[in-house]
Write a protein that holds these residues in place. Structure first.
Motif, short mmCIF file in Angstrom:
data_model
loop_
_atom_site.label_atom_id
_atom_site.label_comp_id
_atom_site.label_asym_id
_atom_site.label_seq_id
_atom_site.Cartn_x
_atom_site.Cartn_y
_atom_site.Cartn_z
N ARG A 133 3.53 -8.39 2.73
CA ARG A 133 2.25 -9.22 2.44
C ARG A 133 2.00 -9.53 1.14
O ARG A 133 1.84 -10.59 0.76
N LEU A 134 2.46 -8.61 0.09
CA LEU A 134 2.34 -8.77 -1.38
C LEU A 134 3.42 -10.07 -1.72
O LEU A 134 2.93 -10.76 -2.56
N ILE A 143 2.41 -0.51 -4.87
CA ILE A 143 2.28 0.12 -3.95
C ILE A 143 1.99 1.51 -4.15
O ILE A 143 2.87 2.42 -4.38
N GLY A 151 4.85 1.39 6.78
CA GLY A 151 3.66 0.95 6.19
C GLY A 151 4.11 0.29 4.66
O GLY A 151 3.30 -0.70 4.34
N ILE A 152 4.83 0.65 3.90
CA ILE A 152 5.19 0.44 2.51
C ILE A 152 5.99 -1.14 2.86
O ILE A 152 5.76 -1.96 1.97
N GLU A 208 -1.39 -2.60 -3.36
CA GLU A 208 -1.75 -2.03 -1.96
C GLU A 208 -1.70 -0.84 -1.81
O GLU A 208 -0.82 -0.19 -2.60
N SER A 221 5.62 -3.15 5.19
CA SER A 221 4.65 -4.02 5.67
C SER A 221 3.75 -4.65 4.54
O SER A 221 3.44 -6.02 4.10
N ALA A 222 3.28 -3.76 3.62
CA ALA A 222 2.73 -3.98 2.35
C ALA A 222 3.39 -4.74 1.42
O ALA A 222 2.84 -5.95 0.90
N VAL A 248 -1.04 2.70 0.79
CA VAL A 248 -0.36 2.97 2.08
C VAL A 248 -0.92 4.45 2.11
O VAL A 248 -0.64 5.24 1.19
#
Length: 241
Positions: free
Chosen positions: A234-235, A132, A227-228, A213, A230-231, A215
């Motif tokens: 998702r990953l 990230i 944001g981190i 991803e 959430s990323a 951020v």
């Protein structure tokens, strides 16, 4: 090499079954990686693994790897990838890495990224690394770094975003504020060049594998953390499908 298992009880119940696994936080000087790493450590009870810390620990404890590294350091020679990799491999055997860990300063090169992937693949119970990248515009980073001023007791200001009441004077103890040599524009420019040259291949490596991803780091700290997280989720969902 700090372990944050004491923070684990504070993890929200909904997070207990989520395994963060190995997380590589990328970002240029000044983006706030250290702050965000601490937030993830507290949220998930996982350690931050810094190659600098590992190197110093091995040297100060006189391990065989530390002795080999000290010889190179004393000679002014860079510690080889092979030696760093061995130190990382030993650190990853510690039980506090079971649920995951945050990588700091490693992998810096494509060779190290390939080695790390192979190392983790060899352990069937370990998730792959997800990367990230915290991104902040160049001018904003420049202001964060070159605007920084500190006093003798480490009170920190920024002449652009958090200036003292009286220019050049600490609000707390009245002492003179200074700019550290490393916070000059010339040093920052060179650090950015090194970061971009080293990181570009690593980013591309993880991007091609769908494990990368970006951020936006130019937001309040809590929003960047969200944001981190959430990323990361998702990953992890994508890599488990």
């Amino acid at each position: 090499m700090t372990t944050s298992t004491a923070s684990e009880p504070e993890t929200a119940p909904a997070e207990k079954n989520f395994l963060p696994g190995p997380v590589l936080l990328l970002g240029a000087p000044g983006v706030g990686k250290g702050t965000q790493a601490k937030a993830l450590m507290a949220a998930y009870g996982i350690p931050q693994i810094s190659t600098g810390d590992i190197l110093r620990w091995n040297i100060s404890n006189g391990t065989p790897l530390g002795k080999a590294a000290k010889t190179l350091v004393d000679q002014g020679t860079l510690v080889s990838d092979e030696l760093v990799n061995q130190m990382v491999a030993d650190r990853l055997k510690q039980p506090d890495t079971r649920r995951g860990f945050i990588l700091d300063g490693f992998p810096r090169t494509l060779n190290q990224a390939n080695w790390l992937d192979a190392q983790l693949t060899s352990d069937a119970g370990t998730l792959p690394v997800v990367a990230i990248s915290i991104v902040v515009e160049y001018e904003q980073l420049l202001h964060r770094i070159t605007g920084r001023r500190i006093c003798g007791t480490d009170h920190i200001y920024n002449i652009y975003s958090n200036p003292p009441a009286v220019p050049g004077i600490c609000d707390v103890d009245g002492s003179a504020l200074i700019q550290r040599p490393d916070d000059s524009e010339a040093v920052f420019t060179e650090r950015m060049k090194t970061f971009e040259a080293q990181t570009a291949p690593v980013i591309e490596h993880y991007r091609k594998q769908g494990r990368f991803e970006i951020v936006d780091g130019d937001r309040p700290v809590e929003e960047v953390t969200a944001g981190i997280v959430s990323a990361l989720k998702r990953l992890r969902n994508d890599s488990n499908q």
